[in-house]
Design a protein around this motif. Structure first.
Motif, PDB file in Angstrom:
ATOM      1  N   VAL A  88       0.849  -1.201   0.000  1.00 47.75           N
ATOM      2  CA  VAL A  88       0.000   0.000   0.000  1.00 47.75           C
ATOM      3  C   VAL A  88       0.879   1.243   0.000  1.00 47.75           C
ATOM      4  O   VAL A  88       0.623   2.204  -0.743  1.00 47.75           O
ATOM      5  N   ALA A  89       1.923   1.219   0.826  1.00 50.04           N
ATOM      6  CA  ALA A  89       2.839   2.361   0.880  1.00 50.04           C
ATOM      7  C   ALA A  89       3.517   2.573  -0.471  1.00 50.04           C
ATOM      8  O   ALA A  89       3.712   3.709  -0.917  1.00 50.04           O
ATOM      9  N   LEU A  90       3.863   1.472  -1.150  1.00 50.50           N
ATOM     10  CA  LEU A  90       4.511   1.580  -2.455  1.00 50.50           C
ATOM     11  C   LEU A  90       3.573   2.200  -3.478  1.00 50.50           C
ATOM     12  O   LEU A  90       3.971   3.082  -4.246  1.00 50.50           O
ATOM     13  N   VAL A  91       2.321   1.754  -3.498  1.00 55.01           N
ATOM     14  CA  VAL A  91       1.359   2.298  -4.454  1.00 55.01           C
ATOM     15  C   VAL A  91       1.113   3.778  -4.180  1.00 55.01           C
ATOM     16  O   VAL A  91       1.085   4.603  -5.104  1.00 55.01           O
ATOM     17  N   VAL A  92       0.948   4.139  -2.900  1.00 55.65           N
ATOM     18  CA  VAL A  92       0.743   5.546  -2.545  1.00 55.65           C
ATOM     19  C   VAL A  92       1.961   6.369  -2.951  1.00 55.65           C
ATOM     20  O   VAL A  92       1.827   7.473  -3.509  1.00 55.65           O
ATOM     21  N   GLY A  93       3.146   5.847  -2.694  1.00 54.88           N
ATOM     22  CA  GLY A  93       4.363   6.553  -3.083  1.00 54.88           C
ATOM     23  C   GLY A  93       4.471   6.719  -4.590  1.00 54.88           C
ATOM     24  O   GLY A  93       4.879   7.779  -5.089  1.00 54.88           O
ATOM     25  N   THR A  94       4.095   5.667  -5.336  1.00 50.95           N
ATOM     26  CA  THR A  94       4.132   5.745  -6.803  1.00 50.95           C
ATOM     27  C   THR A  94       3.170   6.815  -7.311  1.00 50.95           C
ATOM     28  O   THR A  94       3.512   7.607  -8.196  1.00 50.95           O
ATOM     29  N   LEU A  95       1.979   6.850  -6.741  1.00 51.64           N
ATOM     30  CA  LEU A  95       0.999   7.867  -7.152  1.00 51.64           C
ATOM     31  C   LEU A  95       1.473   9.271  -6.811  1.00 51.64           C
ATOM     32  O   LEU A  95       1.239  10.227  -7.565  1.00 51.64           O
ATOM     33  N   ALA A  96       2.166   9.412  -5.669  1.00 49.13           N
ATOM     34  CA  ALA A  96       2.696  10.727  -5.295  1.00 49.13           C
ATOM     35  C   ALA A  96       3.758  11.184  -6.292  1.00 49.13           C
ATOM     36  O   ALA A  96       3.788  12.355  -6.700  1.00 49.13           O
ATOM     37  N   VAL A  97       4.621  10.262  -6.710  1.00 55.61           N
ATOM     38  CA  VAL A  97       5.647  10.604  -7.709  1.00 55.61           C
ATOM     39  C   VAL A  97       4.987  10.986  -9.031  1.00 55.61           C
ATOM     40  O   VAL A  97       5.393  11.959  -9.689  1.00 55.61           O
TER      41      VAL A  97
END
Length: 554
Positions: A88-97
């Motif tokens: 979940v953290a990875l997906v959120v981080g990807t969307l933030a980038v």
């Protein structure tokens, strides 16, 4: 200059505004245009992924690529920081980038449409490449990223039209200027024209349309992707009755029934830890399932799920699994009652070669797990599992079939969504984790954990149990000791042994006066090995050290 002379008036546009007055708002709206275009791109990509498959989504594909490419210390940091929420953290981080990138693309596009289009094309190209480079990827998996990039490009150019009108020009509904294509062509021609004006109202309308399109396509894509879901198929399965049921538990085997805060002997499926690299859980329909044997077998064959269900050697066993990423005192361990077929028997009946020392197990998403052949043959409770705690495997835990070999960490023994087993050698092939410098063979280390009292959570002074769990799969736990501060080691009471492959609960009542205490625990395996005090991180072959925690009595 004489007193009658006046300074020249600042230049103004036809509407009386200074040419620079709109630069700030225009840039802000251009950045917002980039963000909205990215939303449209992702929405359309999700829609196309609803036709191709969830794993082809650019966010998922890029996330999978990040998991594959980042250094192991970064992965360990993610697991230790976010635990089972690391994806979940990875997906959120990807969307933030993606959001930051989109804002920059929007700003650049205000000055150069070509640069903006190139930026979106790069975004689509990265997604397409990531999707195709997955172990199970194909050219078809590039379609969501390509379709999203095209939609994002069109959205960006249309959103920039109201920001590039000639100074003072406004659209007149019903005229030729109201034609979208004409406006787009005019906007492209006047991209760098100084003193351009903008139509905020039209931008708001276009932005609303873009946002709506992103929501509809994204939501539609998520709905379409549900057609790949196998939950209904799973719910319709009935597990075969085991010919060899799990041994009956001894009376009083679960101390959690009388010790509050102690981990239960069995872990509910919903609470069982999950650590893997799959951002989207593979969905395999039972009717389509095939397990293929290959490599160093005399008579390799493939099995359907019905073939496995219909065998006369279906067994049921209680086994504790442990993740190699588990820190000292961590929660990445759990016990379940597994149903399946003995792995050793299946390997032998297909004539696995004596020269094979590694089984390369492949998941439906291309993940490879390398398991020592000898362990698969010799460990009595090693199995191909299709049931967990009396029901078909949960999808996130490997439905319809996974492998497990007690006594080995999951990264070398517990392949989920298992579709093939290749008998080979360690010299011939490095599995996924070995390629990343994890140890080729990962025997579980002796470990113990304090569950209660909870750290730094004040409790009433007086007599209170210190309790937890300890494990040494394949050997069993013979002794657990607890130390309070720097005092002598005190032997704890052990729960009745439920099996050498199952963790063992322990409890030590203690009289706490008001104050702060440091509690430490250590375990001894049945073969006499005492848990080491030497501290080590999980990489490359599992954490070690004694679990110690500070508690407060009041």
């Amino acid at each position: 200059m004489t007193t009658t002379e006046q300074a020249p008036a600042p230049a103004t546009g036809p509407d009386g505004a200074h040419p620079a007055a709109g630069r700030g708002p225009r840039r802000l709206l251009a950045a917002l245009a980039g963000l909205l275009a990215a939303a449209v791109a992702l929405g359309v990509a999700e829609l196309v992924a609803g036709l191709v498959g969830p794993a082809s989504s650019p966010v998922v594909a890029v996330g999978d690529a990040v998991i594959t490419l980042v250094p192991e210390p970064v992965k360990q940091f993610a697991v230790s920081t976010f635990g089972e929420n690391d994806k979940v953290a990875l997906v959120v981080g990807t969307l933030a980038v993606v959001a930051v990138y989109a804002l920059l693309v929007g700003l650049v596009s205000l000055r150069s449409r070509a640069a903006g289009v190139a930026g979106i094309a790069l975004f689509g190209g990265v997604g397409a490449l990531a999707a195709m480079s997955r172990p199970s990827g194909s050219a078809l998996d590039a379609l969501p990223s390509v379709g999203g990039a095209l939609a994002g490009t069109a959205a960006l150019l249309l959103l920039l039209v109201p920001l590039t009108l000639p100074a003072g020009e406004r659209a007149v509904p019903g005229t030729a200027d109201d034609d979208v294509l004409e406006r787009l062509r005019g906007a492209l021609a006047m991209a760098d024209r100084k003193g351009a004006g903008m139509d905020r109202r039209r931008f708001v309308v276009a932005g609303g349309v873009a946002l709506g399109a992103a929501a509809v396509t994204g939501g539609g894509g998520r709905l379409l992707q549900r057609r790949f879901d196998v939950s209904t198929d799973r719910g319709g399965l009935v597990l075969p009755a085991p010919s060899s049921p799990a041994p009956a538990l001894p009376p009083g085997a679960d101390l959690a029934e009388r010790v509050a805060g102690l981990t239960p002997l069995f872990t509910a499926n919903r609470d069982f830890y999950r650590v893997d690299t799959a951002i989207t859980v593979p969905q395999i329909r039972p009717a389509a399932y095939r397990l293929t044997l290959s490599g160093m077998f005399d008579a390799p064959r493939s099995y359907t799920l019905a073939d496995l269900f219909d065998r006369d050697d279906v067994v049921e066993r209680d086994v504790t699994l442990t993740c190699v990423s588990n820190e000292v005192g961590g929660g990445l361990a759990g016990t379940a009652r597994w149903t399946g077929v003995p792995l050793g028997a299946l390997l032998r009946e297909n004539g696995v070669s004596a020269d094979s020392d590694q089984l390369v197990c492949r998941s439906s998403d291309g993940m490879t797990i390398g398991t020592p052949t000898r362990a698969a043959l010799d460990v009595g409770n090693a199995m191909l599992a299709f049931g967990m705690n009396g029901e078909p495997l949960p999808v996130e835990h490997g439905f319809p079939v996974r492998m497990l070999v007690p006594g080995l960490y999951g990264y070398v023994s517990a392949c989920k969504w298992l579709t093939s087993i290749e008998a080979t050698t360690f010299d011939a092939f490095d599995a996924y984790w070995v390629e990343r410098d994890w140890a080729a063979q990962g025997p579980v280390k002796v470990a113990s954990r304090i569950d209660t009292p909870a750290p730094l959570r004040p409790f009433p002074a007086g007599r209170r149990p210190i309790a937890g769990v300890a494990w040494a799969q394949g050997r069993g736990i013979a002794r657990v000791e607890v130390r309070v501060d720097d005092g002598a080691w005190q032997e704890a009471e052990l729960a009745p042994q439920a099996g050498v492959d199952v963790w063992r609960q322990w409890v030590l009542p203690h009289d706490f006066a008001p104050g702060s205490y440091q509690l430490t625990v250590r375990a001894t395996a049945a073969d006499g090995e005492v848990q080491t005090e030497q501290r080590a991180r999980p990489f490359p072959d599992g954490a070690s050290g004694l679990h110690s925690t500070r508690v407060i009595a009041r």
